[in-house]
Design a protein around this motif. Structure first.
Motif, PDB file in Angstrom:
ATOM      1  N   GLY A 274      30.160  22.733  11.763  1.00 28.23           N
ATOM      2  CA  GLY A 274      28.719  23.209  11.870  1.00 28.23           C
ATOM      3  C   GLY A 274      29.040  24.975  11.833  1.00 28.23           C
ATOM      4  O   GLY A 274      28.147  25.549  11.154  1.00 28.23           O
ATOM      5  N   ARG A 275      29.755  25.601  12.627  1.00 29.67           N
ATOM      6  CA  ARG A 275      29.452  27.293  13.023  1.00 29.67           C
ATOM      7  C   ARG A 275      30.639  27.570  12.394  1.00 29.67           C
ATOM      8  O   ARG A 275      29.886  28.680  11.821  1.00 29.67           O
ATOM      9  CB  ARG A 275      30.975  26.939  14.541  1.00 29.67           C
ATOM     10  N   LEU A 276      31.610  26.947  11.173  1.00 30.78           N
ATOM     11  CA  LEU A 276      32.281  27.523  10.552  1.00 30.78           C
ATOM     12  C   LEU A 276      31.422  27.738   9.224  1.00 30.78           C
ATOM     13  O   LEU A 276      31.778  29.015   8.175  1.00 30.78           O
ATOM     14  CB  LEU A 276      33.536  26.629   9.844  1.00 30.78           C
ATOM     15  N   GLY A 277      30.502  26.714   9.094  1.00 31.69           N
ATOM     16  CA  GLY A 277      29.355  26.851   7.484  1.00 31.69           C
ATOM     17  C   GLY A 277      28.839  27.981   8.002  1.00 31.69           C
ATOM     18  O   GLY A 277      28.270  29.328   7.241  1.00 31.69           O
ATOM     19  N   ARG A 278      28.082  27.981   8.729  1.00 26.70           N
ATOM     20  CA  ARG A 278      26.990  28.877   9.458  1.00 26.70           C
ATOM     21  C   ARG A 278      27.484  30.377   9.377  1.00 26.70           C
ATOM     22  O   ARG A 278      27.329  31.739   9.135  1.00 26.70           O
ATOM     23  CB  ARG A 278      26.068  29.560  11.068  1.00 26.70           C
ATOM     24  N   GLU A 279      29.186  30.756   9.971  1.00 28.31           N
ATOM     25  CA  GLU A 279      30.055  32.114   9.241  1.00 28.31           C
ATOM     26  C   GLU A 279      29.920  31.926   7.959  1.00 28.31           C
ATOM     27  O   GLU A 279      29.422  33.230   7.350  1.00 28.31           O
ATOM     28  CB  GLU A 279      30.873  31.996   9.732  1.00 28.31           C
ATOM     29  N   LEU A 280      29.692  31.289   6.906  1.00 27.68           N
ATOM     30  CA  LEU A 280      29.913  31.778   5.574  1.00 27.68           C
ATOM     31  C   LEU A 280      28.900  31.928   5.209  1.00 27.68           C
ATOM     32  O   LEU A 280      28.459  32.329   4.328  1.00 27.68           O
ATOM     33  CB  LEU A 280      30.482  29.736   4.835  1.00 27.68           C
ATOM     34  N   VAL A 281      27.690  31.664   5.487  1.00 27.39           N
ATOM     35  CA  VAL A 281      26.441  31.315   5.225  1.00 27.39           C
ATOM     36  C   VAL A 281      25.987  33.302   5.434  1.00 27.39           C
ATOM     37  O   VAL A 281      25.224  33.356   4.643  1.00 27.39           O
ATOM     38  CB  VAL A 281      24.961  30.432   6.383  1.00 27.39           C
ATOM     39  N   LEU A 282      26.487  33.485   6.664  1.00 25.60           N
ATOM     40  CA  LEU A 282      25.844  34.979   7.139  1.00 25.60           C
ATOM     41  C   LEU A 282      26.896  35.931   6.572  1.00 25.60           C
ATOM     42  O   LEU A 282      26.589  36.884   6.036  1.00 25.60           O
ATOM     43  CB  LEU A 282      26.502  34.905   8.520  1.00 25.60           C
ATOM     44  N   ARG A 283      27.725  35.630   5.750  1.00 25.11           N
ATOM     45  CA  ARG A 283      28.701  36.572   5.176  1.00 25.11           C
ATOM     46  C   ARG A 283      28.543  36.831   3.779  1.00 25.11           C
ATOM     47  O   ARG A 283      29.208  37.280   3.432  1.00 25.11           O
ATOM     48  CB  ARG A 283      29.823  35.963   5.325  1.00 25.11           C
ATOM     49  N   HIS A 284      28.450  35.269   2.776  1.00 23.22           N
ATOM     50  CA  HIS A 284      27.748  35.508   1.538  1.00 23.22           C
ATOM     51  C   HIS A 284      26.351  35.257   1.399  1.00 23.22           C
ATOM     52  O   HIS A 284      26.001  35.324  -0.084  1.00 23.22           O
ATOM     53  CB  HIS A 284      28.810  34.115   1.007  1.00 23.22           C
ATOM     54  N   HIS A 285      25.607  34.974   1.917  1.00 19.75           N
ATOM     55  CA  HIS A 285      23.920  34.234   1.672  1.00 19.75           C
ATOM     56  C   HIS A 285      22.795  34.804   2.139  1.00 19.75           C
ATOM     57  O   HIS A 285      21.993  34.197   2.712  1.00 19.75           O
ATOM     58  CB  HIS A 285      24.094  33.013   1.523  1.00 19.75           C
ATOM     59  N   ASP A 286      23.521  36.611   2.772  1.00 21.32           N
ATOM     60  CA  ASP A 286      22.435  36.779   3.501  1.00 21.32           C
ATOM     61  C   ASP A 286      21.206  37.002   2.577  1.00 21.32           C
ATOM     62  O   ASP A 286      21.175  38.264   1.152  1.00 21.32           O
ATOM     63  CB  ASP A 286      22.599  37.982   4.245  1.00 21.32           C
ATOM     64  N   ALA A 287      20.134  37.077   3.014  1.00 24.82           N
ATOM     65  CA  ALA A 287      18.668  37.150   2.348  1.00 24.82           C
ATOM     66  C   ALA A 287      18.608  38.091   1.832  1.00 24.82           C
ATOM     67  O   ALA A 287      18.252  39.246   1.246  1.00 24.82           O
ATOM     68  CB  ALA A 287      17.618  36.421   2.152  1.00 24.82           C
ATOM     69  N   ARG A 288      18.462  39.189   2.981  1.00 23.42           N
ATOM     70  CA  ARG A 288      18.509  40.634   3.251  1.00 23.42           C
ATOM     71  C   ARG A 288      19.052  41.079   2.129  1.00 23.42           C
ATOM     72  O   ARG A 288      18.895  42.652   1.487  1.00 23.42           O
ATOM     73  CB  ARG A 288      18.453  41.271   4.521  1.00 23.42           C
ATOM     74  N   GLN A 289      20.313  40.873   1.898  1.00 21.98           N
ATOM     75  CA  GLN A 289      22.020  42.111   1.229  1.00 21.98           C
ATOM     76  C   GLN A 289      21.386  41.505   0.047  1.00 21.98           C
ATOM     77  O   GLN A 289      21.080  42.123  -1.213  1.00 21.98           O
ATOM     78  CB  GLN A 289      22.982  41.411   1.301  1.00 21.98           C
ATOM     79  N   HIS A 290      20.612  39.947  -0.656  1.00 20.94           N
ATOM     80  CA  HIS A 290      20.301  39.690  -1.876  1.00 20.94           C
ATOM     81  C   HIS A 290      18.944  40.545  -2.037  1.00 20.94           C
ATOM     82  O   HIS A 290      19.120  40.469  -3.911  1.00 20.94           O
ATOM     83  CB  HIS A 290      19.676  38.251  -1.862  1.00 20.94           C
ATOM     84  N   ALA A 291      18.403  40.733  -1.691  1.00 18.37           N
ATOM     85  CA  ALA A 291      17.081  41.341  -1.897  1.00 18.37           C
ATOM     86  C   ALA A 291      17.494  42.944  -2.419  1.00 18.37           C
ATOM     87  O   ALA A 291      16.610  43.146  -3.566  1.00 18.37           O
ATOM     88  CB  ALA A 291      15.696  41.494  -0.384  1.00 18.37           C
ATOM     89  N   HIS A 292      18.343  43.746  -1.582  1.00 15.66           N
ATOM     90  CA  HIS A 292      18.932  44.448  -2.406  1.00 15.66           C
ATOM     91  C   HIS A 292      19.146  44.325  -3.907  1.00 15.66           C
ATOM     92  O   HIS A 292      18.759  45.186  -4.191  1.00 15.66           O
ATOM     93  CB  HIS A 292      19.949  45.590  -1.276  1.00 15.66           C
ATOM     94  N   ALA A 293      20.279  43.653  -3.451  1.00 18.37           N
ATOM     95  CA  ALA A 293      20.744  43.564  -5.114  1.00 18.37           C
ATOM     96  C   ALA A 293      20.029  43.460  -6.046  1.00 18.37           C
ATOM     97  O   ALA A 293      19.840  43.497  -7.357  1.00 18.37           O
ATOM     98  CB  ALA A 293      21.251  42.078  -4.746  1.00 18.37           C
ATOM     99  N   VAL A 294      18.804  42.453  -5.896  1.00 15.07           N
ATOM    100  CA  VAL A 294      17.202  42.378  -7.038  1.00 15.07           C
ATOM    101  C   VAL A 294      16.948  43.473  -7.235  1.00 15.07           C
ATOM    102  O   VAL A 294      16.931  44.206  -8.461  1.00 15.07           O
ATOM    103  CB  VAL A 294      16.731  41.128  -6.139  1.00 15.07           C
ATOM    104  N   LEU A 295      16.499  44.348  -6.117  1.00 10.36           N
ATOM    105  CA  LEU A 295      16.296  45.496  -6.987  1.00 10.36           C
ATOM    106  C   LEU A 295      17.239  46.490  -7.308  1.00 10.36           C
ATOM    107  O   LEU A 295      16.679  47.259  -8.709  1.00 10.36           O
ATOM    108  CB  LEU A 295      16.066  46.453  -5.134  1.00 10.36           C
ATOM    109  N   ASP A 296      18.834  46.175  -7.194  1.00 10.72           N
ATOM    110  CA  ASP A 296      19.489  47.407  -8.051  1.00 10.72           C
ATOM    111  C   ASP A 296      19.102  47.009  -9.759  1.00 10.72           C
ATOM    112  O   ASP A 296      19.268  47.770 -10.523  1.00 10.72           O
ATOM    113  CB  ASP A 296      20.710  46.844  -7.769  1.00 10.72           C
ATOM    114  N   VAL A 297      18.736  45.535 -10.157  1.00  8.31           N
ATOM    115  CA  VAL A 297      18.797  44.807 -11.211  1.00  8.31           C
ATOM    116  C   VAL A 297      17.742  45.656 -11.428  1.00  8.31           C
ATOM    117  O   VAL A 297      17.330  45.729 -12.909  1.00  8.31           O
ATOM    118  CB  VAL A 297      19.009  43.201 -10.986  1.00  8.31           C
ATOM    119  N   LEU A 298      16.466  45.321 -10.956  1.00  9.08           N
ATOM    120  CA  LEU A 298      15.373  45.802 -11.470  1.00  9.08           C
ATOM    121  C   LEU A 298      14.954  47.023 -11.901  1.00  9.08           C
ATOM    122  O   LEU A 298      14.843  47.881 -12.844  1.00  9.08           O
ATOM    123  CB  LEU A 298      14.014  45.011 -11.093  1.00  9.08           C
ATOM    124  N   ALA A 299      15.679  48.053 -10.581  1.00 12.43           N
ATOM    125  CA  ALA A 299      15.720  49.455 -11.001  1.00 12.43           C
ATOM    126  C   ALA A 299      16.457  50.161 -12.245  1.00 12.43           C
ATOM    127  O   ALA A 299      16.468  50.602 -13.285  1.00 12.43           O
ATOM    128  CB  ALA A 299      16.003  50.565  -9.860  1.00 12.43           C
TER     129      ALA A 299
END
Length: 409
Positions: A274-299
């Protein structure tokens, strides 16, 4: 930027629906004007509105043209292309299974396709259309989905979070968990819960696929990848890369998970996943960083930065965010009340158990005292019996030996 996110159905809780709601909320936090267009509103529309997102269920109510469109199925992609033919459109493809979720093939409808795993990317690249394909990862709101407690060292309760897991697959899971002493609770098929993160705090691990297991990992819960379509077992740091690349579908292995494999996997449970899984999500699946990437695509499609922010639009956005915070606060208060009620019930149960224990001890003391009296009486009877036997032996040896006044008793 004025952005319209679109999904033809926004009435039930599912992977693509929760993706859209998560993305909308994070784009709103960045100051963008975000709306969701759907043909069918329902539970998910209610959840989005609760978080300050406007949901529109008619093309006629779309209003001023957006600067960019992000659609998730062919139905709404063509709806918005017809309404705003000059507005750049990107497409998020979630599935290699359902045709309605594949990118529109009419040239000029969508210029770029976002895929969230390699399995879907291979499907999109095989289509007979020239599209830019952008590989991102599933975004998870790690503030909403966060640990509230720790999983037990030995699992006693698990959550099945799935809209598909039933039939023979569910039967083998039920039997295996029962044999391991694990209680199963379920949401997704017969019961819908718009706040699964609260229930995750009361279980030791979660069974599911796709976004469901990522949300479980974000909550610090070991995640077991298993569904009606297949299973790959526990998600660990070692197998995460290949499981994520396959879309967490449960179809990576060469053979399925049978009862023997399930029992062995349950015995191998490790709460530290459980602890290790949360670290993976924080490192690879942060919704804030994803939003930045989507804005780059739209731009990159020429969407630009949209209209200048006005006082009225910013006040409206702040009110939306305030409403979202208040809705979250109300939810937390309700959860606190439920937790308090459970705590009161637990205290009452403990007090009742204490009283029952006291009564049982009193009853035991009475039984013990009565047993001691019976033992004393038995000892007295045995003593008298021995004396009687001695008298009988004397009488048998000499019938005249017994005279009045010489009786032993």
């Amino acid at each position: 930027m004025r952005i319209v996110l679109a999904n033809s159905a926004f009435h039930r809780v599912g992977g693509s629906e929760t993706y859209l709601a998560t993305l909308a909320e994070n784009l709103l936090r960045l100051g963008h004007d975000v709306r969701i267009y759907t043909r069918v509103a329902g539970d998910m529309a209610m959840l989005a509105r609760r978080h300050g997102i406007e949901v529109i269920d008619s093309v006629d109510d779309l209003g001023v043209a957006a600067d960019a469109v992000l659609s998730q199925d062919g139905i709404v992609a063509y709806d918005l292309a017809g309404a705003w033919p000059q507005v750049p459109q990107a497409f998020v493809c979630h599935s290699s299974l359902f045709d309605v979720q594949q990118p529109p093939l009419v040239p000029g409808t969508a210029s770029a396709v976002i895929v969230l795993n390699d399995r879907v990317r291979r499907r999109v690249e095989a289509l007979n259309v020239d599209l830019e394909v952008v590989r991102l990862k599933q975004p998870i709101d790690t503030q909403r989905f966060s640990p509230r407690s720790s999983p037990a060292a030995r699992p006693t309760r698990a959550l099945v979070l799935s809209t598909y897991l039933d039939g023979a697959q569910r039967h083998v899971l039920d039997e295996s968990c029962a044999a391991a002493g694990v209680e199963l609770v379920s949401i997704g098929i017969d019961h819908v819960d718009l706040a699964p993160e609260a229930l995750m705090a009361d279980v030791d691990f979660v069974v599911g696929k796709g976004r469901a297991v990522l949300e479980a990992m974000a909550c610090g819960r070991p995640a077991y990848l298993f569904d009606s379509f297949g299973g790959d077992g526990w998600i660990t740091p070692d197998n995460y890369p290949e499981l994520e690349a396959d879309g967490l579908t449960g179809q990576l292995g060469e053979r399925g998970i049978d009862a023997d494999r399930l029992r062995a996997d349950l015995a191998a449970y490790d709460p530290d996943w459980g602890r290790l899984g949360r670290e993976l999500v924080l490192r690879h699946h942060d919704a804030r960083q994803h939003a930045h990437a989507v804005l780059d695509v739209l731009a990159g499609l020429g969407a630009g930065h949209g209209r200048p922010v006005t006082l009225e639009s910013e006040l409206a956005r702040q009110v939306q965010l305030r409403w979202s915070a208040e809705a979250e606060l109300f939810g937390l208060r309700a959860e606190t009340r439920r937790a308090s009620a459970r705590a009161v019930t637990s205290v009452e149960e403990v007090e009742l158990a204490r009283q029952e224990t006291a009564h049982a001890r009193h009853a035991l003391a009475q039984v013990t005292a009565e047993l001691d009296r019976l033992r004393e009486r038995l000892a007295d009877y045995e003593q008298r019996n021995r004396r009687l036997r001695r008298r009988l032996r004397r009488l048998g040896d000499d019938p005249q030996a017994e005279t009045p006044g010489r009786a032993d008793d």
